[in-house]
Scaffold this active site. Structure first.
Site: not given
Ligand code: FAD
Length: 669
Positions: A145, A184, A446
């Protein structure tokens, strides 16, 4: 403990059963659980009453010590992950009830960091890194991410450019939006990471005019082969950051503060060419890219496909946490008394119809999800062995759909459990609040649930389309073919039948759930086709997005019910089977009754819907008496559950307060 229910009407109770018998049926890996939990029994320093008062540094240190204690006790999660995934996922379930931060930290180290090396790399990478990852000598990260891109992985911007002169990759963060975020293990422990970056190779054949000179001079252009994973060292053995690596702590989170999430920026970091995890695409010394997979899209799908293990793990730990919360809520509400008839004792909270209709259908879902995650683990483990492409596709859809369904369900259920335990459910020491905060993010990481459900629907639509092209449906989807071929009739005999035997007949319940999936698929495909002509594929999809999500949910619920039904049929103990059957009926009835589609499509007449509602209330009442035995069968030891209001050793209404008073510091005789 059994909690004697107050009877207010003539509804019969289900016969009680020995919870050990059911426990044996539910759990064929108890030996591993007993070993893990007895290790923790011998280490009370690793099991604080609550972690809520700890600073993030204290919590992280606790989780690190827990992880190391497990390794020292001889558990080897990476070895399980590589050789016996059933054990790996089961260990994650056990750890979830110790502290969800521990499961997540372990998941980052073994399933994400270790899993990416093992599954995306080759034997050379495995040999070089396996032992150090397994022993936690090389704590690592999974750095996918970025600040500006989470769900849309294909749009990641971090670059890995091959330097042909030095035979190295240059890993670079081109702008702030590409800083790796939420990683993480990065903030404190990570010494290396699997970094997902765009693989770019100089195209030495290209020649371009030099601006203003009028001459042609070879100028290097880069060919972008899309997102790949690279092993990048982050810290040296003493824990100092390596040149070009900048890491900031993501700070306090809403939960999971035992995990050190960090943000990472790379400035022209050089790693050897062989650090590319190149199972699906490799680059030779001369900069020539080759892959067994023909297109970038297929390579990308294969790479992401290897990461389904993380989602399977989340399903397992989410179900485990759900069992813990259900255990606390059912035990406590079986003993907590409030109000009663005049001149009579007060009655237990669980004897109120409203409590029963909140908690008992949730218990039914908890059982349904237990059997479904077992099915997922079985399918996943089979897929790893056979690599059958149909199974790969099916497990991808199943893991995506179940992860979304299970974690969404558990997140809501944790709130209901807290509320059902009233004010005492809000005490940190009773753990429901912490479970809720820690688990909440399971809906996002995930793979965000909304995004994952769309992948399930996309696969169903693909199956549906390929059917018209003459391709046979794979076994799991054959029911769609039958229903679609018979143009989805609603049978009037079924529509009006309110007989209880019919309403509890698995044939009716299965076909209703399958009908819903097939019908939703059929109408969705029509709508998509109509909108696509005007809006194009992307906007047509968005126009039908809620419909798409309904389809995925409908499909997953029909899979879940089938798993449950199979488990009921295979249970040999008649008394346990009777309770399981009632729970499975309740699960399916609730799925059907709560979906307006059945009424809108005249599949269920209003009188039948009412009969179903009455039946569900009656089933809750019948199950109330065995509810404590049903949670006892989850067999979570008291020293692991740790919630004073939910312990198994309280056998009466007065005992339920004993541990709680002790926890608050009162002397109790
Ligand atoms: C505590 C924590 C630990 C994590 N650990 C890791 C890690 O170790 N390694 C790593 O790589 N990542 C990690 N992550 C990241 C995590 O995998 C991402 O937060 C996740 O994939 C969602 O991406 P985003 O936060 O950019 O949300 P976004 O994709 O921006 O989503 C925001 C909103 O938009 C909506 N949305 C997005 N796309 C669409 C679509 N096509 N259709 C409809 N709705 C949509 C979603 O449903 C959501 O409600 C971690 C996150 C957290 C908070």
């Amino acid at each position: 403990m059994t909690g004697k229910p107050y009877r207010q009407n003539s509804i019969r109770s289900l016969p009680t059963f020995d919870s050990h018998v059911l426990e044996t049926y539910l759990d064929d890996q108890r030996e591993l659980k007993n070993k893990v939990y007895s290790m923790f029994r011998g280490r009370p320093d690793l099991l604080p009453e609550t972690v809520e008062g700890l600073s993030k540094e204290e919590h992280r240190s606790l989780v690190r010590r827990q992880l190391i204690a497990l390794l020292e006790a001889g558990f080897n999660p990476l070895d399980f992950f590589s050789h016996d995934v059933r054990k790996y996922f089961y260990l994650g379930e056990c750890l979830a009830l110790v502290d969800l931060s521990l499961t997540v930290k372990s998941g980052v180290q073994y399933s994400l960091w270790g899993g990416s090396v093992v599954n995306l790399g080759t034997e050379m990478h495995r040999k070089k890194y396996f032992d150090d990852i397994a022993s936690f000598r090389l704590p690592g990260c999974f750095a996918m991410t970025e600040l500006k891109h989470g769900s849309n992985v294909a749009a990641l911007q971090t670059e890995a450019v091959l330097d042909l002169m030095t035979d190295e990759w240059v890993i670079h963060t081109p702008d702030d939006g590409a800083i790796k975020w939420w990683i993480g293990n990065a903030a404190d422990d990570g010494r290396a990471a699997s970094v997902f970056a765009r693989l770019k190779i100089p195209d030495t054949s290209s020649t371009h005019p030099v601006p203003g000179s009028g001459h042609l001079r070879p100028q290097v252009q880069l060919i972008d082969h899309g997102v790949h994973a690279f092993i990048v060292p982050l810290r040296d053995a003493s824990g100092s950051l390596l040149p070009g690596i900048e890491i900031k702590d993501c700070g306090y989170k809403v939960g999971l503060n035992g995990v050190d999430n960090g943000a990472v920026r790379f400035t022209h970091v050089r790693v050897p060419r062989t650090n590319l995890l190149d199972r699906f695409g490799t680059v030779d010394k001369g900069g020539c890219y080759s892959s067994p997979l023909t297109s970038q899209a297929r390579r990308f799908a294969a790479t992401l496909g290897e990461l389904t293990g993380g989602r399977v793990g989340l399903c397992c730990s989410s179900v485990s946490l759900l069992k813990g919360a259900m255990t606390i809520a059912i035990r406590y509400t079986s003993h907590r008394e409030q109000f009663g008839p005049p001149d009579s004792p007060e009655i237990a909270v669980l004897d109120y119809q409203s409590s029963q209709t909140k908690l008992i259908p949730m218990l039914a879902s908890c059982y349904a999800l237990h059997f479904s995650k077992n099915f997922l683990v079985k399918q996943y483990s089979e897929m790893k062995k056979t690599r059958d492409p149909h199974l790969v596709e099916e497990v991808h859809a199943l893991s995506a759909g179940l992860k979304a369904y299970v974690t969404h369900f558990t997140a809501n259920a944790l709130s209901v459990c807290r509320e059902s335990c009233g004010g005492h459910g809000y005490a940190a020491v009773n753990r429901l609040g912490m479970m809720r905060s820690d688990h909440d993010i399971f809906q996002t990481f995930e793979g965000d649930n909304t995004v994952l459900l769309q992948q399930v629907s996309a696969l169903l639509l693909k199956q549906y389309k390929s059917q018209f092209k003459g391709a046979p449906l794979t076994s799991s989807y054959r029911f769609l073919g039958q229903l679609l071929a018979s143009s989805l009739p609603s049978n009037p005999l079924v529509t009006y039948d309110t007989d209880i035997r019919h309403l509890r007949d698995p044939v009716f319940l299965t076909s209703a759930l399958e009908y819903r999936t097939a019908r939703t698929l059929f109408t969705l495909s029509l709508r998509l086709r109509k909108h696509r002509a005007k809006l194009g594929a992307f906007h047509a999809w968005n126009q039908c997005l809620n419909h798409t999500l309904n389809l995925a949910n409908a499909y997953i619920e029909s899979v879940v019910y089938k798993c449950f039904l199979k488990a009921v049929e295979e249970c040999l103990d008649p008394d346990c089977r009777r309770s399981l059957k009632a729970l499975s009926d309740l699960y399916a009835l609730r799925c059907i009754e709560s979906d307006m589609l059945f009424r809108n499509e005249d599949y269920i007449a209003p009188a039948k819907a009412k009969a179903m509602q009455r039946l569900m209330v009656d089933l809750c009442s019948e199950l109330r008496g065995v509810a404590p035995a049903l949670v006892d069968a989850f067999a979570i030891p008291d020293h692991i559950l740790r919630a004073p209001i939910g312990l198994s050793n309280s056998t009466g209404a007065s005992d339920v307060y004993k541990e709680y008073l002790l926890a608050a510091g009162f002397d109790v005789v």
